[in-house]
Design a protein around this motif. Sequence first.
Motif, short mmCIF file in Angstrom:
data_model
loop_
_atom_site.label_atom_id
_atom_site.label_comp_id
_atom_site.label_asym_id
_atom_site.label_seq_id
_atom_site.Cartn_x
_atom_site.Cartn_y
_atom_site.Cartn_z
N ILE A 114 16.74 6.02 -50.57
CA ILE A 114 16.58 4.60 -50.25
C ILE A 114 15.65 3.95 -51.27
O ILE A 114 14.62 4.52 -51.63
CB ILE A 114 16.00 4.43 -48.83
N PHE A 115 16.02 2.75 -51.71
CA PHE A 115 15.12 1.87 -52.44
C PHE A 115 14.95 0.63 -51.58
O PHE A 115 15.93 -0.01 -51.20
CB PHE A 115 15.70 1.48 -53.81
N GLN A 116 13.69 0.28 -51.29
CA GLN A 116 13.42 -0.81 -50.35
C GLN A 116 12.39 -1.78 -50.91
O GLN A 116 11.42 -1.36 -51.54
CB GLN A 116 12.92 -0.21 -49.03
N THR A 117 12.58 -3.08 -50.63
CA THR A 117 11.62 -4.10 -51.03
C THR A 117 10.50 -4.18 -50.00
O THR A 117 10.64 -3.70 -48.87
CB THR A 117 12.27 -5.50 -51.12
N GLU A 118 9.41 -4.79 -50.39
CA GLU A 118 8.40 -5.21 -49.43
C GLU A 118 9.00 -6.41 -48.70
O GLU A 118 9.95 -7.04 -49.18
CB GLU A 118 7.11 -5.62 -50.14
N THR A 119 8.45 -6.76 -47.54
CA THR A 119 8.89 -7.96 -46.84
C THR A 119 8.43 -9.18 -47.65
O THR A 119 7.30 -9.22 -48.12
CB THR A 119 8.31 -8.00 -45.42
N PHE A 120 9.34 -10.13 -47.83
CA PHE A 120 9.00 -11.34 -48.58
C PHE A 120 9.60 -12.55 -47.87
O PHE A 120 10.47 -12.43 -47.03
CB PHE A 120 9.49 -11.26 -50.03
N GLU A 121 9.10 -13.72 -48.23
CA GLU A 121 9.59 -14.96 -47.64
C GLU A 121 10.58 -15.62 -48.59
O GLU A 121 10.30 -15.79 -49.77
CB GLU A 121 8.43 -15.91 -47.35
N THR A 122 11.76 -15.98 -48.07
CA THR A 122 12.79 -16.62 -48.87
C THR A 122 12.48 -18.11 -49.03
O THR A 122 11.58 -18.64 -48.36
CB THR A 122 14.17 -16.47 -48.22
N ASN A 123 13.25 -18.79 -49.88
CA ASN A 123 13.10 -20.24 -50.06
C ASN A 123 13.34 -20.99 -48.75
O ASN A 123 12.80 -22.07 -48.55
CB ASN A 123 14.06 -20.75 -51.13
N ALA A 124 14.14 -20.40 -47.86
CA ALA A 124 14.45 -21.03 -46.57
C ALA A 124 13.36 -20.72 -45.53
O ALA A 124 13.48 -21.14 -44.38
CB ALA A 124 15.81 -20.56 -46.07
N GLY A 125 12.31 -19.97 -45.93
CA GLY A 125 11.21 -19.68 -45.03
C GLY A 125 11.42 -18.46 -44.13
O GLY A 125 10.60 -18.20 -43.25
N ARG A 126 12.49 -17.71 -44.35
CA ARG A 126 12.74 -16.49 -43.56
C ARG A 126 12.00 -15.32 -44.20
O ARG A 126 11.96 -15.20 -45.41
CB ARG A 126 14.23 -16.15 -43.54
#
Length: 167
Positions: A114-126
């Motif tokens: 698995i390759f996984q990102t950290e949690t981030f906020e999108t331009n839509a605020g999600r």
Amino acid sequence: MEKIAFGLVMLTSTAFGQLPDNPEEYFDFWLGEWQATWEEGDGKVGKGINRIKKILDDKVILENFEITAGQSKGFKGTSISVYQTQLKTWKQSWADNQSTFYYFKGKVDGSNRIFQTETFETNAGRKITQRMVFKEIKAKSMVWDWESSVDGGETWTLNWRINYTKE
């Protein structure tokens, strides 16, 4: 509708389904030239090619992915993956011709890589976490899933499944 981009990567070992003794080889299964196919709906099949090789004294895995047929024909992306010995972890950076960039950390879950990102906020605020899961890894085939989570990784939604094969 919010656009979610994707990245590709793969792994290999001498005994497929088992981890090699050396963590620097956890993703070696991915080396080679792969044909990629996926369902696009309405009976249509998308196609691509993914070329993966080792560079820089065999310490870095370089990926070059291209969609050759289907709705996203012309999409191209590249990644570099490396095992950081001092941190004892895999890292990957992905960039593509749609100005997308991702940074991933690698991990192993049973026979899945698995390759996984950290949690981030999108331009839509999600708030979103994304991951690539390499599974059902065999010498000449594997399944790659692009998944996302909006609850910090408690649950995952499948966004894209690619079936990989090589000759």
